[in-house]
Design a protein around this motif. Sequence first.
Motif: not given
Lengths: 115, 112
Positions: A88-103
């Motif tokens: 498969a393709v293994y994707l990593c993602a990061s976001s600035r903070g936490q919470g449901v609105k974080n991109i």
Amino acid sequence: GAGVSQSPRYKVAKRGQDVALRCDPISGHVSLFWYQQALGQGPEFLTYFQNEAQLDKSGLPSDRFFAERPEGSVSTLKIQRTQQEDSAVYLCASSRGQGVKNIQYFGAGTRLSVL
Amino acid sequence: QKEVEQNSGPLSVPEGAIASLNCTYSDRVSQSFFWYRQYSGKSPELIMSIYSNGDKEDGRFTAQLNKASQYVSLLIRDSQPSDSATYLCAPNSGGGADGLTFGKGTHLIIQP
């Protein structure tokens, strides 16, 4: 860095081999996610880190999968005794903070092929 | 079990027309909704986010959300060949994990 960096981009493994996939998130991003994307499917959640703490590993498909983020920055996803269904393709993602609105910002992914 | 349903397509739309992409979700507590675009062999990139019922417009893109119907859509006006891609819908119900649940995606083809 400018974006989420993943390495290697491609990995070919023989069945039974162990592999390690690396993710370098955007500098300062607190949250880090791993996803698995099979061909023709949407990404599926594997695990989530907030800094160095692994807060959710409910998506890891088996105990052969292990992820760590020891210093709260770079993360490694390790797959032991690889099987063909791990391809498969293994994707990593990061976001600035936490919470449901974080991109979440995604890296280019690591394409794993298990022969 | 959280489920996100999208028509896999392919959805073929003439250049210059409006492309309409739909998504339904099962988790009633979903609070935020994301549309990602994914070109073949590339990673997903965010194009729209929406948190409240109603419409949200950004350039040629409009996201529409109806939480009562558990439905979210994406409209692309003046479709361009460069819009040809797979569009992934991802609600987020949070609950501490923040991991996204993606649909399978809709494959959109804009015909010149």
